[in-house]
Scaffold this motif. Structure first.
Motif, mmCIF file in Angstrom:
data_model
loop_
_atom_site.group_PDB
_atom_site.id
_atom_site.type_symbol
_atom_site.label_atom_id
_atom_site.label_comp_id
_atom_site.label_asym_id
_atom_site.label_seq_id
_atom_site.Cartn_x
_atom_site.Cartn_y
_atom_site.Cartn_z
ATOM 1 N N ALA A 34 5.398 10.476 -20.552
ATOM 2 C CA ALA A 34 4.660 9.215 -20.484
ATOM 3 C C ALA A 34 5.150 8.369 -19.314
ATOM 4 C CB ALA A 34 4.816 8.457 -21.797
ATOM 5 N N VAL A 35 6.462 8.286 -19.121
ATOM 6 C CA VAL A 35 7.016 7.514 -18.009
ATOM 7 C C VAL A 35 6.625 8.154 -16.685
ATOM 8 C CG1 VAL A 35 9.176 6.830 -16.890
ATOM 9 C CG2 VAL A 35 8.898 6.532 -19.344
ATOM 10 N N TYR A 36 6.660 9.471 -16.619
ATOM 11 C CA TYR A 36 6.276 10.184 -15.397
ATOM 12 C C TYR A 36 4.801 9.925 -15.075
ATOM 13 C CZ TYR A 36 5.521 13.959 -12.094
ATOM 14 O OH TYR A 36 5.194 14.681 -10.973
ATOM 15 N N ALA A 37 3.944 10.019 -16.094
ATOM 16 C CA ALA A 37 2.513 9.779 -15.880
ATOM 17 C C ALA A 37 2.272 8.342 -15.423
ATOM 18 C CB ALA A 37 1.736 10.075 -17.162
ATOM 19 N N LEU A 38 2.993 7.396 -16.002
ATOM 20 C CA LEU A 38 2.859 5.996 -15.590
ATOM 21 C C LEU A 38 3.291 5.819 -14.139
ATOM 22 C CD1 LEU A 38 2.197 3.092 -16.357
ATOM 23 C CD2 LEU A 38 4.570 2.843 -17.120
ATOM 24 N N ALA A 39 4.377 6.489 -13.739
ATOM 25 C CA ALA A 39 4.837 6.400 -12.350
ATOM 26 C C ALA A 39 3.789 6.984 -11.398
ATOM 27 C CB ALA A 39 6.169 7.127 -12.196
ATOM 28 N N VAL A 40 3.173 8.077 -11.784
ATOM 29 C CA VAL A 40 2.129 8.683 -10.951
ATOM 30 C C VAL A 40 0.936 7.745 -10.828
ATOM 31 C CG1 VAL A 40 0.444 10.565 -10.860
ATOM 32 C CG2 VAL A 40 2.828 11.060 -11.386
ATOM 33 N N VAL A 41 0.547 7.109 -11.916
ATOM 34 C CA VAL A 41 -0.578 6.173 -11.890
ATOM 35 C C VAL A 41 -0.264 4.986 -10.981
ATOM 36 C CG1 VAL A 41 -1.854 4.506 -13.301
ATOM 37 C CG2 VAL A 41 -1.550 6.846 -14.108
ATOM 38 N N ILE A 42 0.937 4.438 -11.089
ATOM 39 C CA ILE A 42 1.322 3.291 -10.264
ATOM 40 C C ILE A 42 1.367 3.683 -8.788
ATOM 41 C CG2 ILE A 42 3.236 1.725 -9.724
ATOM 42 C CD1 ILE A 42 3.775 1.646 -12.772
ATOM 43 N N THR A 44 -0.288 6.122 -7.343
ATOM 44 C CA THR A 44 -1.665 6.361 -6.899
ATOM 45 C C THR A 44 -2.384 5.037 -6.641
ATOM 46 O OG1 THR A 44 -1.723 8.404 -8.173
ATOM 47 C CG2 THR A 44 -3.834 7.484 -7.502
ATOM 48 N N ALA A 45 -2.189 4.073 -7.530
ATOM 49 C CA ALA A 45 -2.813 2.765 -7.340
ATOM 50 C C ALA A 45 -2.294 2.106 -6.064
ATOM 51 C CB ALA A 45 -2.547 1.876 -8.550
ATOM 52 N N GLY A 46 -1.002 2.261 -5.798
ATOM 53 C CA GLY A 46 -0.426 1.704 -4.575
ATOM 54 C C GLY A 46 -1.030 2.313 -3.327
ATOM 55 N N TRP A 47 -1.164 3.631 -3.336
ATOM 56 C CA TRP A 47 -1.768 4.303 -2.177
ATOM 57 C C TRP A 47 -3.216 3.872 -1.986
ATOM 58 C CZ3 TRP A 47 0.245 6.512 1.842
ATOM 59 C CH2 TRP A 47 1.518 7.060 1.756
ATOM 60 N N LEU A 48 -3.967 3.807 -3.080
ATOM 61 C CA LEU A 48 -5.370 3.395 -2.981
ATOM 62 C C LEU A 48 -5.486 1.965 -2.471
ATOM 63 C CD1 LEU A 48 -6.876 4.975 -6.205
ATOM 64 C CD2 LEU A 48 -7.252 5.684 -3.837
ATOM 65 N N TYR A 49 -4.604 1.083 -2.932
ATOM 66 C CA TYR A 49 -4.606 -0.303 -2.476
ATOM 67 C C TYR A 49 -4.331 -0.363 -0.976
ATOM 68 C CZ TYR A 49 -3.132 -5.157 -1.941
ATOM 69 O OH TYR A 49 -2.998 -6.452 -1.514
ATOM 70 N N THR A 50 -3.340 0.398 -0.527
ATOM 71 C CA THR A 50 -2.982 0.413 0.892
ATOM 72 C C THR A 50 -4.125 0.943 1.750
ATOM 73 O OG1 THR A 50 -0.669 0.743 0.286
ATOM 74 C CG2 THR A 50 -1.293 1.270 2.556
ATOM 75 N N ILE A 51 -4.738 2.029 1.306
ATOM 76 C CA ILE A 51 -5.848 2.624 2.049
ATOM 77 C C ILE A 51 -7.035 1.657 2.088
ATOM 78 C CG2 ILE A 51 -7.567 4.477 1.991
ATOM 79 C CD1 ILE A 51 -5.283 6.282 0.890
ATOM 80 N N LEU A 52 -7.317 1.003 0.966
ATOM 81 C CA LEU A 52 -8.424 0.057 0.913
ATOM 82 C C LEU A 52 -8.175 -1.126 1.849
ATOM 83 C CD1 LEU A 52 -11.100 -0.810 -0.379
ATOM 84 C CD2 LEU A 52 -9.778 -1.921 -2.169
ATOM 85 N N ARG A 53 -6.958 -1.656 1.857
ATOM 86 C CA ARG A 53 -6.650 -2.778 2.750
ATOM 87 C C ARG A 53 -6.794 -2.367 4.214
ATOM 88 N NH1 ARG A 53 -4.428 -7.845 1.518
ATOM 89 N NH2 ARG A 53 -3.318 -7.560 3.458
ATOM 90 N N ALA A 54 -6.330 -1.168 4.550
ATOM 91 C CA ALA A 54 -6.459 -0.693 5.930
ATOM 92 C C ALA A 54 -7.931 -0.516 6.303
ATOM 93 C CB ALA A 54 -5.701 0.618 6.096
ATOM 94 N N ALA A 55 -8.718 0.029 5.384
ATOM 95 C CA ALA A 55 -10.150 0.221 5.652
ATOM 96 C C ALA A 55 -10.855 -1.118 5.828
ATOM 97 C CB ALA A 55 -10.791 1.008 4.517
ATOM 98 N N LEU A 56 -10.492 -2.111 5.025
ATOM 99 C CA LEU A 56 -11.101 -3.429 5.168
ATOM 100 C C LEU A 56 -10.699 -4.099 6.479
ATOM 101 C CD1 LEU A 56 -10.844 -4.798 1.530
ATOM 102 C CD2 LEU A 56 -12.912 -4.118 2.748
ATOM 103 N N LYS A 57 -9.463 -3.906 6.905
ATOM 104 C CA LYS A 57 -9.039 -4.467 8.194
ATOM 105 C C LYS A 57 -9.818 -3.831 9.351
ATOM 106 C CE LYS A 57 -4.473 -6.280 7.407
ATOM 107 N NZ LYS A 57 -3.110 -6.363 7.867
ATOM 108 N N VAL A 58 -9.981 -2.517 9.283
ATOM 109 C CA VAL A 58 -10.741 -1.821 10.313
ATOM 110 C C VAL A 58 -12.185 -2.281 10.309
ATOM 111 C CG1 VAL A 58 -11.623 0.435 11.037
ATOM 112 C CG2 VAL A 58 -9.215 0.187 10.408
ATOM 113 N N ALA A 59 -12.770 -2.419 9.125
ATOM 114 C CA ALA A 59 -14.155 -2.877 9.033
ATOM 115 C C ALA A 59 -14.276 -4.304 9.560
ATOM 116 C CB ALA A 59 -14.636 -2.795 7.592
#
Length: 64
Positions: A34-42, A44-59
């Protein structure tokens, strides 16, 4: 082919019952997973947030 797979699955179920092997995962194992799955989710959310912010800056740069 599906009959063969079904028969193999049935034989595995019977063998499991004969050996009295049921879900023997310990609380410690489940807690670790459960802790491992939570770490993976967090992560993944961090990577998606970073990618989204970079995409919005480029746009914004392209449109602004």
């Amino acid at each position: 082919m599906s009959d063969t797979i079904g028969q193999a699955s049935l034989e595995a179920d019977v063998t499991t019952e004969e050996l009295n092997v049921v879900d023997k995962t310990t609380f410690r194992d489940r807690a670790f997973l459960a802790v491992y799955a939570l770490a993976v989710v967090i992560a993944t959310a961090g990577w998606l947030y970073t990618i989204l912010r970079a995409a919005l800056k480029v746009a914004g740069w392209l449109l602004g």
